[in-house]
Design a protein around this motif. Structure first.
Motif, PDB file in Angstrom:
ATOM      1  N   UNK A 113       0.827  -1.208   0.000  1.00  0.00           N
ATOM      2  CA  UNK A 113       0.000   0.000   0.000  1.00  0.00           C
ATOM      3  C   UNK A 113       0.860   1.256   0.000  1.00  0.00           C
ATOM      4  N   UNK A 114       1.948   1.228   0.758  1.00  0.00           N
ATOM      5  CA  UNK A 114       2.833   2.393   0.788  1.00  0.00           C
ATOM      6  C   UNK A 114       3.579   2.567  -0.529  1.00  0.00           C
ATOM      7  N   UNK A 198      19.444  -6.340  14.513  1.00  0.00           N
ATOM      8  CA  UNK A 198      19.802  -7.133  13.348  1.00  0.00           C
ATOM      9  C   UNK A 198      18.555  -7.703  12.681  1.00  0.00           C
ATOM     10  N   UNK A 199      17.618  -8.164  13.503  1.00  0.00           N
ATOM     11  CA  UNK A 199      16.384  -8.717  12.956  1.00  0.00           C
ATOM     12  C   UNK A 199      15.556  -7.680  12.228  1.00  0.00           C
ATOM     13  N   UNK A 200      15.534  -6.475  12.769  1.00  0.00           N
ATOM     14  CA  UNK A 200      14.778  -5.417  12.096  1.00  0.00           C
ATOM     15  C   UNK A 200      15.395  -5.101  10.735  1.00  0.00           C
ATOM     16  N   UNK A 201      16.727  -5.016  10.702  1.00  0.00           N
ATOM     17  CA  UNK A 201      17.407  -4.754   9.432  1.00  0.00           C
ATOM     18  C   UNK A 201      17.150  -5.879   8.425  1.00  0.00           C
ATOM     19  N   UNK A 202      17.297  -7.133   8.883  1.00  0.00           N
ATOM     20  CA  UNK A 202      17.064  -8.257   7.983  1.00  0.00           C
ATOM     21  C   UNK A 202      15.629  -8.331   7.517  1.00  0.00           C
ATOM     22  N   UNK A 203      14.686  -8.105   8.450  1.00  0.00           N
ATOM     23  CA  UNK A 203      13.278  -8.150   8.078  1.00  0.00           C
ATOM     24  C   UNK A 203      12.898  -7.044   7.112  1.00  0.00           C
ATOM     25  N   UNK A 204      13.387  -5.845   7.374  1.00  0.00           N
ATOM     26  CA  UNK A 204      13.089  -4.730   6.465  1.00  0.00           C
ATOM     27  C   UNK A 204      13.692  -4.958   5.080  1.00  0.00           C
ATOM     28  N   UNK A 205      14.887  -5.524   5.035  1.00  0.00           N
ATOM     29  CA  UNK A 205      15.528  -5.786   3.750  1.00  0.00           C
ATOM     30  C   UNK A 205      14.753  -6.842   2.962  1.00  0.00           C
ATOM     31  N   UNK A 206      14.293  -7.886   3.648  1.00  0.00           N
ATOM     32  CA  UNK A 206      13.490  -8.908   2.982  1.00  0.00           C
ATOM     33  C   UNK A 206      12.179  -8.322   2.457  1.00  0.00           C
ATOM     34  N   UNK A 207      11.559  -7.495   3.271  1.00  0.00           N
ATOM     35  CA  UNK A 207      10.299  -6.886   2.839  1.00  0.00           C
ATOM     36  C   UNK A 207      10.529  -5.902   1.694  1.00  0.00           C
ATOM     37  N   UNK A 208      11.669  -5.202   1.729  1.00  0.00           N
ATOM     38  CA  UNK A 208      12.004  -4.320   0.623  1.00  0.00           C
ATOM     39  C   UNK A 208      12.177  -5.089  -0.674  1.00  0.00           C
ATOM     40  N   UNK A 296      21.174   3.776 -12.300  1.00  0.00           N
ATOM     41  CA  UNK A 296      20.491   4.754 -11.447  1.00  0.00           C
ATOM     42  C   UNK A 296      19.062   4.325 -11.149  1.00  0.00           C
ATOM     43  N   UNK A 297      18.382   3.760 -12.139  1.00  0.00           N
ATOM     44  CA  UNK A 297      16.999   3.333 -11.920  1.00  0.00           C
ATOM     45  C   UNK A 297      16.930   2.143 -10.971  1.00  0.00           C
ATOM     46  N   UNK A 298      17.917   1.254 -11.017  1.00  0.00           N
ATOM     47  CA  UNK A 298      17.955   0.158 -10.054  1.00  0.00           C
ATOM     48  C   UNK A 298      18.119   0.673  -8.634  1.00  0.00           C
ATOM     49  N   UNK A 299      19.021   1.652  -8.455  1.00  0.00           N
ATOM     50  CA  UNK A 299      19.189   2.261  -7.126  1.00  0.00           C
ATOM     51  C   UNK A 299      17.916   2.963  -6.689  1.00  0.00           C
ATOM     52  N   UNK A 300      17.261   3.660  -7.604  1.00  0.00           N
ATOM     53  CA  UNK A 300      16.041   4.405  -7.278  1.00  0.00           C
ATOM     54  C   UNK A 300      14.922   3.463  -6.841  1.00  0.00           C
ATOM     55  N   UNK A 301      14.814   2.313  -7.483  1.00  0.00           N
ATOM     56  CA  UNK A 301      13.799   1.337  -7.087  1.00  0.00           C
ATOM     57  C   UNK A 301      14.078   0.815  -5.680  1.00  0.00           C
ATOM     58  N   UNK A 302      15.349   0.596  -5.356  1.00  0.00           N
ATOM     59  CA  UNK A 302      15.697   0.150  -4.003  1.00  0.00           C
ATOM     60  C   UNK A 302      15.352   1.221  -2.969  1.00  0.00           C
ATOM     61  N   UNK A 303      15.597   2.463  -3.309  1.00  0.00           N
ATOM     62  CA  UNK A 303      15.286   3.561  -2.385  1.00  0.00           C
ATOM     63  C   UNK A 303      13.777   3.641  -2.143  1.00  0.00           C
ATOM     64  N   UNK A 304      12.981   3.525  -3.181  1.00  0.00           N
ATOM     65  CA  UNK A 304      11.525   3.596  -3.024  1.00  0.00           C
ATOM     66  C   UNK A 304      10.997   2.409  -2.226  1.00  0.00           C
ATOM     67  N   UNK A 305      11.570   1.226  -2.452  1.00  0.00           N
ATOM     68  CA  UNK A 305      11.135   0.043  -1.705  1.00  0.00           C
ATOM     69  C   UNK A 305      11.473   0.194  -0.219  1.00  0.00           C
ATOM     70  N   UNK A 306      12.684   0.644   0.090  1.00  0.00           N
ATOM     71  CA  UNK A 306      13.075   0.838   1.488  1.00  0.00           C
ATOM     72  C   UNK A 306      12.236   1.933   2.145  1.00  0.00           C
ATOM     73  N   UNK A 307      11.900   2.963   1.390  1.00  0.00           N
ATOM     74  CA  UNK A 307      11.066   4.047   1.915  1.00  0.00           C
ATOM     75  C   UNK A 307       9.665   3.550   2.226  1.00  0.00           C
ATOM     76  N   UNK A 308       9.113   2.698   1.352  1.00  0.00           N
ATOM     77  CA  UNK A 308       7.775   2.137   1.584  1.00  0.00           C
ATOM     78  C   UNK A 308       7.751   1.314   2.865  1.00  0.00           C
ATOM     79  N   UNK A 309       8.781   0.507   3.085  1.00  0.00           N
ATOM     80  CA  UNK A 309       8.857  -0.309   4.295  1.00  0.00           C
ATOM     81  C   UNK A 309       8.986   0.578   5.529  1.00  0.00           C
ATOM     82  N   UNK A 312       5.689   2.125   6.259  1.00  0.00           N
ATOM     83  CA  UNK A 312       4.776   1.114   6.772  1.00  0.00           C
ATOM     84  C   UNK A 312       5.002   0.871   8.257  1.00  0.00           C
ATOM     85  N   UNK A 313       6.250   0.810   8.681  1.00  0.00           N
ATOM     86  CA  UNK A 313       6.555   0.596  10.099  1.00  0.00           C
ATOM     87  C   UNK A 313       6.209   1.805  10.950  1.00  0.00           C
ATOM     88  N   UNK A 314       6.285   2.997  10.392  1.00  0.00           N
ATOM     89  CA  UNK A 314       6.039   4.216  11.159  1.00  0.00           C
ATOM     90  C   UNK A 314       4.624   4.742  11.016  1.00  0.00           C
TER      91      UNK A 314
END
Length: 338
Positions: A113-114, A198-208, A296-309, A312-314
């Motif tokens: 959703x985010x 560590x779990x939060x980082x791993x979980x967020x990365x998997x969700x990203x 650059x577009x690959x990096x941008x997609x990673x940034x948007x995915x991490x931002x969405x996660x 979502x947590x906040x």
């Protein structure tokens, strides 16, 4: 060649585990004392105050947790005769956050959703609009040639080998197990603050990865760009003509570092993590496997995915719960901030 490949993979694994171990420090999540001692200290201080005043203290449960007299209005409950503020407010501290398995599906749904919210889609469209200008003009080839000439023309091959080794940071065969092992560590050691971070980082990365990988694959096909040596079309967007318009290695390699940057507390730490997120993207241009726009577009997609996660947590942190008591009643009051 085999020696270089093995060296690259060892560098990759070392980089990620350095990230895992450094995240708790950058998030300030190592506390010297346990919060479970606070209620004991509170009652001890309260008893000491009553003893000094000559009063007797009744520590039976019915007295300790009895509501205040109805004829005496108060704004907070009383424990051992001392008013206590029990206002509860969610915190964004990384140490207090983990991803229970039972809540994983709900988190993944919130991430989607985010990611597909209006603000996120606007950022996605803006990034691809800028990328299309570079990809469909001579800028992509010019930047690529300048970069490779600078690296290959250096006095030694260290720059080339350093950037090449970073390629393995974007290899999902190694990335996903590292994310999963970091997440499982938090499940195995629920009382450890280090493991929780560590779990939060791993979980967020998997969700990203879960939220970002499908659109990356779709946009690779939709843009239809080719690698520098594959087609005479080069970086030009030809829908469904090829599947390299977005660099998958750039997405995978930058995602864990961007996630760490969003968990960091200070600007300096964030800058370091964001700088590390450029290693895998630079390796793709260094190896002539992708054009700069695709990287650059690959990096941008990673940034948007991490931002969405992150969003979502906040999303549920704008509320508080606090007790109240009046002559007529006692209860809990909920406040929601918009």
């Amino acid at each position: 060649m085999l020696e270089l490949r093995l060296k690259s993979r060892f560098h990759y694994i070392a980089w990620l585990w350095v990230a895992v171990l450094a995240i708790p420090t950058s998030c300030g999540c190592i506390a010297p004392s346990s919060p479970r001692q606070e209620p004991i200290q509170l009652l001890a201080v309260a008893d000491e105050q009553h003893v000094r005043s000559g009063e007797t203290v009744d520590n039976t449960p019915s007295k300790l947790f009895a509501p205040p007299p109805m004829e005496e209005p108060t704004t907070a409950p009383v424990i051992a005769g001392v008013p206590v503020d029990l206002e509860l407010e969610p915190t964004s501290n990384a140490c207090s956050e983990s991803i229970p398995q039972t809540a994983l599906f709900g988190k993944l749904l919130q991430d989607q959703q985010q990611f597909y919210s209006s603000d996120s889609l606007l950022m996605l469209g803006s990034g691809f609009a800028a990328g299309s200008i570079v990809a469909n003009t001579s800028l992509d080839g010019a930047i690529q040639r300048h970069f490779r000439t600078s690296v290959l023309g250096a006095e030694s091959d260290e720059w080339y080998h350093t950037f090449h080794a970073s390629k393995e940071l974007g290899n999902g065969m190694y990335t996903l197990p590292v994310f999963a092992s970091a997440w499982i560590t938090a499940e195995l050691f629920p009382d450890s603050e280090l493991a929780a971070t560590m779990g939060q980082w791993g979980g967020r990365s998997l969700r990203g990865f879960a939220v970002g990988a499908p659109p990356v694959i779709g946009l690779q096909l939709l843009t239809g760009g080719s690698r520098p040596y594959e087609s005479p079309h080069g970086s030009l967007w030809k829908p469904f003509n090829d599947n390299n318009g977005v660099s998958g290695h750039s997405f995978m390699g930058s995602l864990p570092f961007i996630t760490a940057a969003k968990m960091a507390d200070t600007r300096t730490e964030k800058l370091l993590w964001y700088s590390a997120s450029l290693l895998a993207p630079l390796s793709r241009a260094n190896d002539n496997d992708h054009y700069p726009s695709q990287v650059a577009l690959g990096w941008w997609m990673a940034y948007l995915a991490a931002t969405a996660v992150e969003h979502s947590d906040n999303a549920s942190q704008g509320w508080t719960i606090s007790p109240y008591a009046t002559k007529e009643s006692t209860g809990l009051m909920t406040e929601v901030r918009f």
